[in-house]
Motif scaffolding. Structure first.
Motif, PDB file in Angstrom:
ATOM      1  N   TYR A  29       5.623  -2.528  -7.848  1.00 16.22           N
ATOM      2  CA  TYR A  29       5.123  -1.165  -8.004  1.00 16.22           C
ATOM      3  C   TYR A  29       5.828  -0.493  -9.171  1.00 16.22           C
ATOM      4  CZ  TYR A  29       3.909  -2.362  -3.237  1.00 16.22           C
ATOM      5  OH  TYR A  29       3.430  -3.012  -2.128  1.00 16.22           O
ATOM      6  N   ASP A  30       5.128   0.455  -9.778  1.00 17.65           N
ATOM      7  CA  ASP A  30       5.738   1.170 -10.894  1.00 17.65           C
ATOM      8  C   ASP A  30       6.570   2.366 -10.433  1.00 17.65           C
ATOM      9  OD1 ASP A  30       3.413   2.507 -10.114  1.00 17.65           O
ATOM     10  OD2 ASP A  30       2.939   3.190 -12.132  1.00 17.65           O
ATOM     11  N   THR A  31       6.395   2.824  -9.189  1.00 17.19           N
ATOM     12  CA  THR A  31       7.207   3.929  -8.671  1.00 17.19           C
ATOM     13  C   THR A  31       7.667   3.631  -7.250  1.00 17.19           C
ATOM     14  OG1 THR A  31       5.380   5.181  -7.666  1.00 17.19           O
ATOM     15  CG2 THR A  31       5.852   5.621 -10.019  1.00 17.19           C
ATOM     16  N   GLN A  32       8.756   4.255  -6.869  1.00 15.03           N
ATOM     17  CA  GLN A  32       9.274   4.120  -5.514  1.00 15.03           C
ATOM     18  C   GLN A  32       8.286   4.713  -4.513  1.00 15.03           C
ATOM     19  OE1 GLN A  32      13.296   5.531  -5.091  1.00 15.03           O
ATOM     20  NE2 GLN A  32      13.176   5.597  -2.868  1.00 15.03           N
ATOM     21  N   ASP A  33       7.642   5.814  -4.878  1.00 16.57           N
ATOM     22  CA  ASP A  33       6.681   6.462  -3.989  1.00 16.57           C
ATOM     23  C   ASP A  33       5.497   5.544  -3.682  1.00 16.57           C
ATOM     24  OD1 ASP A  33       5.761   8.828  -2.518  1.00 16.57           O
ATOM     25  OD2 ASP A  33       4.180   8.887  -4.046  1.00 16.57           O
ATOM     26  N   ARG A  34       4.982   4.848  -4.682  1.00 12.95           N
ATOM     27  CA  ARG A  34       3.872   3.915  -4.438  1.00 12.95           C
ATOM     28  C   ARG A  34       4.308   2.772  -3.534  1.00 12.95           C
ATOM     29  NH1 ARG A  34       0.726   3.789 -10.239  1.00 12.95           N
ATOM     30  NH2 ARG A  34      -0.020   5.924 -10.040  1.00 12.95           N
ATOM     31  N   ALA A  35       5.506   2.281  -3.735  1.00  7.48           N
ATOM     32  CA  ALA A  35       6.027   1.227  -2.862  1.00  7.48           C
ATOM     33  C   ALA A  35       6.105   1.738  -1.425  1.00  7.48           C
ATOM     34  CB  ALA A  35       7.394   0.764  -3.352  1.00  7.48           C
ATOM     35  N   ARG A  36       6.661   2.929  -1.237  1.00  7.10           N
ATOM     36  CA  ARG A  36       6.799   3.506   0.106  1.00  7.10           C
ATOM     37  C   ARG A  36       5.438   3.667   0.781  1.00  7.10           C
ATOM     38  NH1 ARG A  36       8.103   8.150  -1.194  1.00  7.10           N
ATOM     39  NH2 ARG A  36      10.298   7.729  -1.612  1.00  7.10           N
ATOM     40  N   ARG A  37       4.468   4.214   0.057  1.00  7.92           N
ATOM     41  CA  ARG A  37       3.132   4.419   0.639  1.00  7.92           C
ATOM     42  C   ARG A  37       2.505   3.090   1.062  1.00  7.92           C
ATOM     43  NH1 ARG A  37       1.927   8.243  -3.828  1.00  7.92           N
ATOM     44  NH2 ARG A  37       0.759   6.507  -4.691  1.00  7.92           N
ATOM     45  N   ASP A  38       2.634   2.066   0.237  1.00  6.67           N
ATOM     46  CA  ASP A  38       2.068   0.763   0.560  1.00  6.67           C
ATOM     47  C   ASP A  38       2.753   0.154   1.784  1.00  6.67           C
ATOM     48  OD1 ASP A  38       0.107  -1.222  -0.057  1.00  6.67           O
ATOM     49  OD2 ASP A  38       1.680  -2.469  -0.943  1.00  6.67           O
ATOM     50  N   ILE A  39       4.055   0.283   1.855  1.00  8.64           N
ATOM     51  CA  ILE A  39       4.806  -0.258   2.987  1.00  8.64           C
ATOM     52  C   ILE A  39       4.415   0.447   4.278  1.00  8.64           C
ATOM     53  CG2 ILE A  39       7.109  -0.413   4.020  1.00  8.64           C
ATOM     54  CD1 ILE A  39       8.148  -0.813   1.098  1.00  8.64           C
ATOM     55  N   VAL A  40       4.335   1.758   4.259  1.00 13.44           N
ATOM     56  CA  VAL A  40       3.970   2.514   5.464  1.00 13.44           C
ATOM     57  C   VAL A  40       2.555   2.137   5.907  1.00 13.44           C
ATOM     58  CG1 VAL A  40       3.509   4.836   6.365  1.00 13.44           C
ATOM     59  CG2 VAL A  40       5.618   4.374   5.094  1.00 13.44           C
ATOM     60  N   THR A  41       1.629   2.015   4.964  1.00 12.75           N
ATOM     61  CA  THR A  41       0.265   1.588   5.294  1.00 12.75           C
ATOM     62  C   THR A  41       0.271   0.199   5.909  1.00 12.75           C
ATOM     63  OG1 THR A  41      -0.685   2.961   3.549  1.00 12.75           O
ATOM     64  CG2 THR A  41      -2.022   1.103   4.327  1.00 12.75           C
ATOM     65  N   PHE A  42       1.022  -0.718   5.322  1.00 15.55           N
ATOM     66  CA  PHE A  42       1.132  -2.085   5.835  1.00 15.55           C
ATOM     67  C   PHE A  42       1.706  -2.081   7.249  1.00 15.55           C
ATOM     68  CE2 PHE A  42       3.784  -6.112   5.840  1.00 15.55           C
ATOM     69  CZ  PHE A  42       2.724  -6.955   6.118  1.00 15.55           C
ATOM     70  N   ARG A  43       2.746  -1.296   7.484  1.00 11.14           N
ATOM     71  CA  ARG A  43       3.351  -1.220   8.820  1.00 11.14           C
ATOM     72  C   ARG A  43       2.353  -0.659   9.840  1.00 11.14           C
ATOM     73  NH1 ARG A  43       9.035  -1.896   8.777  1.00 11.14           N
ATOM     74  NH2 ARG A  43       9.281  -0.674  10.675  1.00 11.14           N
ATOM     75  N   ARG A  44       1.582   0.340   9.449  1.00 14.98           N
ATOM     76  CA  ARG A  44       0.554   0.898  10.359  1.00 14.98           C
ATOM     77  C   ARG A  44      -0.488  -0.158  10.707  1.00 14.98           C
ATOM     78  NH1 ARG A  44       0.483   6.407   7.177  1.00 14.98           N
ATOM     79  NH2 ARG A  44       1.973   7.552   8.457  1.00 14.98           N
ATOM     80  N   GLU A  45      -0.893  -0.949   9.718  1.00 15.57           N
ATOM     81  CA  GLU A  45      -1.860  -2.017   9.975  1.00 15.57           C
ATOM     82  C   GLU A  45      -1.285  -3.051  10.938  1.00 15.57           C
ATOM     83  OE1 GLU A  45      -2.816  -3.431   6.059  1.00 15.57           O
ATOM     84  OE2 GLU A  45      -4.062  -1.682   5.613  1.00 15.57           O
ATOM     85  N   LEU A  46      -0.020  -3.404  10.758  1.00 16.75           N
ATOM     86  CA  LEU A  46       0.610  -4.356  11.675  1.00 16.75           C
ATOM     87  C   LEU A  46       0.670  -3.801  13.090  1.00 16.75           C
ATOM     88  CD1 LEU A  46       3.585  -5.702   9.528  1.00 16.75           C
ATOM     89  CD2 LEU A  46       1.505  -6.926  10.178  1.00 16.75           C
ATOM     90  N   LEU A  47       0.997  -2.524  13.222  1.00 18.11           N
ATOM     91  CA  LEU A  47       1.107  -1.907  14.543  1.00 18.11           C
ATOM     92  C   LEU A  47      -0.251  -1.790  15.237  1.00 18.11           C
ATOM     93  CD1 LEU A  47       3.738   0.857  13.772  1.00 18.11           C
ATOM     94  CD2 LEU A  47       4.076  -1.248  15.091  1.00 18.11           C
ATOM     95  N   ALA A  48      -1.329  -1.767  14.477  1.00 15.28           N
ATOM     96  CA  ALA A  48      -2.670  -1.662  15.049  1.00 15.28           C
ATOM     97  C   ALA A  48      -3.175  -2.995  15.610  1.00 15.28           C
ATOM     98  CB  ALA A  48      -3.645  -1.139  13.996  1.00 15.28           C
ATOM     99  N   GLU A  49      -2.481  -4.093  15.300  1.00 16.64           N
ATOM    100  CA  GLU A  49      -2.897  -5.400  15.806  1.00 16.64           C
ATOM    101  C   GLU A  49      -2.724  -5.453  17.315  1.00 16.64           C
ATOM    102  OE1 GLU A  49      -0.392  -8.190  13.767  1.00 16.64           O
ATOM    103  OE2 GLU A  49      -1.572  -8.093  11.924  1.00 16.64           O
ATOM    104  N   ASN A  50      -3.696  -6.068  17.992  1.00 15.79           N
ATOM    105  CA  ASN A  50      -3.576  -6.245  19.437  1.00 15.79           C
ATOM    106  C   ASN A  50      -2.398  -7.146  19.765  1.00 15.79           C
ATOM    107  OD1 ASN A  50      -5.774  -4.670  20.138  1.00 15.79           O
ATOM    108  ND2 ASN A  50      -7.217  -6.378  19.950  1.00 15.79           N
TER     109      ASN A  50
END
Length: 106
Positions: A29-50
């Protein structure tokens, strides 16, 4: 590159699990903020798994700084694309640890 031009370095971000900062996610990522947003989105997707009951590991955002970008540095990078970026990176530093969102235990 002429003698009057100065090669400059670049900074970018990635994330890792664990303490080995050379074992990156291979997402950059070119910014820390973009990295953080992607990680949080990824974690939410993982938590949504049955059936997700195990806690997610902490994820560390790492700022990476290159050596001055010269033809020789680029050759080093291209020769190590499947590795740990070899001699192309001069600094790796954890800038943030992401722990949320997280599995909630009863």
């Amino acid at each position: 590159m002429s003698d009057t031009q100065q090669a400059s370095s670049c900074s970018f971000y990635t994330y890792v699990y664990g303490d080995d900062l050379t074992r990156t996610s291979r997402r950059f990522y070119d910014t820390q903020d973009r990295a953080r947003r992607d990680i949080v989105t990824f974690r939410r997707e993982l938590l949504a798994e049955n059936g997700r009951y195990e806690p997610l590991p902490d994820m560390k955002i790492v700022r990476m700084e290159t050596v001055p970008v010269t033809p020789q540095a680029l050759v080093s990078l291209f020769n190590d694309l499947d590795g740990k970026l070899g001699d192309f990176i001069r600094l790796r530093a954890v800038v943030e640890v992401i722990t949320e969102p997280q599995v909630r235990t009863g």
